[in-house]
Design an enzyme around this catalytic site. Structure first.
Site, PDB file in Angstrom:
ATOM      1  N   TYR A   1     -26.000 -20.580 -26.193  1.00 57.66           N
ATOM      2  CA  TYR A   1     -27.110 -19.800 -25.631  1.00 57.66           C
ATOM      3  C   TYR A   1     -26.639 -18.412 -25.187  1.00 57.66           C
ATOM      4  O   TYR A   1     -27.289 -17.403 -25.479  1.00 57.66           O
ATOM      5  CB  TYR A   1     -27.707 -20.583 -24.460  1.00 57.66           C
ATOM      6  CG  TYR A   1     -28.870 -19.931 -23.763  1.00 57.66           C
ATOM      7  CD1 TYR A   1     -30.143 -19.935 -24.332  1.00 57.66           C
ATOM      8  CD2 TYR A   1     -28.718 -19.334 -22.515  1.00 57.66           C
ATOM      9  CE1 TYR A   1     -31.221 -19.357 -23.683  1.00 57.66           C
ATOM     10  CE2 TYR A   1     -29.795 -18.759 -21.857  1.00 57.66           C
ATOM     11  CZ  TYR A   1     -31.045 -18.774 -22.449  1.00 57.66           C
ATOM     12  OH  TYR A   1     -32.105 -18.198 -21.800  1.00 57.66           O
TER      13      TYR A   1
ATOM     14  N   LYS B   1     -27.974 -14.866 -26.751  1.00 53.98           N
ATOM     15  CA  LYS B   1     -28.668 -13.880 -25.932  1.00 53.98           C
ATOM     16  C   LYS B   1     -27.901 -12.557 -25.854  1.00 53.98           C
ATOM     17  O   LYS B   1     -28.510 -11.481 -25.775  1.00 53.98           O
ATOM     18  CB  LYS B   1     -28.918 -14.446 -24.539  1.00 53.98           C
ATOM     19  CG  LYS B   1     -29.931 -15.583 -24.508  1.00 53.98           C
ATOM     20  CD  LYS B   1     -31.270 -15.186 -25.098  1.00 53.98           C
ATOM     21  CE  LYS B   1     -32.356 -16.214 -24.827  1.00 53.98           C
ATOM     22  NZ  LYS B   1     -33.658 -15.840 -25.425  1.00 53.98           N
TER      23      LYS B   1
ATOM     24  N   THR C   1     -38.860 -22.164 -14.237  1.00 57.25           N
ATOM     25  CA  THR C   1     -39.145 -22.904 -15.456  1.00 57.25           C
ATOM     26  C   THR C   1     -38.374 -24.220 -15.413  1.00 57.25           C
ATOM     27  O   THR C   1     -37.663 -24.515 -14.447  1.00 57.25           O
ATOM     28  CB  THR C   1     -38.714 -22.107 -16.690  1.00 57.25           C
ATOM     29  OG1 THR C   1     -37.283 -21.922 -16.643  1.00 57.25           O
ATOM     30  CG2 THR C   1     -39.390 -20.743 -16.734  1.00 57.25           C
TER      31      THR C   1
END
Length: 292
Positions: free
Chosen positions: A149, A153, A183
């Site tokens: 990840y 990114k 989230t």
């Protein structure tokens, strides 16, 4: 902010941040193509008067399908928001090839293929546009257990800078957004989890220290940055990495030389060892919040 006449695509728009982006764009007058991997995309599209495309991002075929849907349904394309993403968190020595490839395919390749297809269409139209690439603090600083990840990114932020150069003559702005919001992912952080749960239970806002010091709020707190970048008010803003969350709006710096040393005739290992302590080492990793 007025977006009437503009057409946008938002990937990963069935829930969470992506849904907030799609709803905010529509609320301000844009027509939106809502993309996700399941039928929740249909639900969101119906609620905002948009068009749904149910397909996983990553392939060129999906990217072209999204652009075609925008043009067929609404006649043009002005804005692309590349929000779709998945997580496969594991420490380096436990991360499999499939863990790595799956995240890179959705985040990095998906951003590339969708942006390429959108750029082709926007250049053909000749009226400019906006590519909004969703990055992350993990890509700016690294994060434990997120090799895949963080790499994706970081690559997205680098692509934003590169494409800002390449698309400038076509009047297509390209920016990376670095959002922080309550989230499912931030819910896993021990210092945040009980605060988020209490806020959702009572409807009360998150504490001021969370909203200001940590820059963490609701998905709705983030969405208006997308609206701004989609609007004519953001004309001339390109090549930037912009953070937002809670009460906090930030401009991230680009990587740059922090300190420089010189040695006549160049450097050898011994000379580097002798003088390296003159550098002030950079921090790394996302600082963990401390509950107040």
């Amino acid at each position: 902010m007025e977006l009437s006449g503009k057409v946008a695509i938002v990937t990963g728009a069935g829930r969470g941040l992506g849904r907030a982006y799609a709803e905010a764009l529509a609320r301000n007058g844009a027509k939106v193509v809502v993309n996700d991997v399941d039928d929740v995309a249909e639900e969101v599209a119906a609620s905002i008067g948009g068009r749904a495309v149910v397909a996983p991002v990553g392939s060129a075929e999906t990217a072209e399908l999204l652009v075609a849907a925008a043009v067929e349904e609404f006649g043009r394309l002005d804005v692309l928001v590349t929000n779709a993403g998945i997580l496969r968190d594991r420490v380096l020595w436990k991360m499999t090839d499939d863990d790595f490839d799956a995240v890179i395919n959705v985040h990095l390749r998906g951003t590339f293929t969708c942006a390429r297809a959108a750029a082709v269409r926007m250049r053909e139209q000749g009226t400019g546009g906006s590519l909004v690439l969703v990055a992350s603090p993990a890509g700016q600083r690294g994060n434990f257990g997120q090799t895949n990840y963080s790499a994706a990114k970081a690559g997205i932020a680098a692509m934003a800078r590169t494409w800002a150069l390449e698309l400038a003559r076509s009047d297509i702005a390209v920016n990376a957004v670095v959002p922080v919001a309550a989230t499912e992912m931030t819910r896993t952080i021990p210092a945040f989890a009980p605060l988020i749960e209490e806020s959702e239970r009572t409807g009360a806002p998150l504490p001021e220290w969370v909203r200001r010091d940590e820059g963490l709020g609701t998905v709705e707190d983030v969405a208006d940055l997308i609206v701004y970048l989609a609007s004519d008010a953001a004309k001339g803003v390109t090549g930037q990495a912009i953070g937002i969350g809670g009460d906090r709006l930030a401009l991230w710096s680009h990587p740059a030389e922090k300190q420089v040393l010189f040695a006549d005739g160049g450097w050898n290992a011994a000379a580097i060892a002798e003088r390296f302590s003159e550098f002030e080492a950079e921090t790394y990793g996302i600082p963990m919040p401390v509950a107040r």
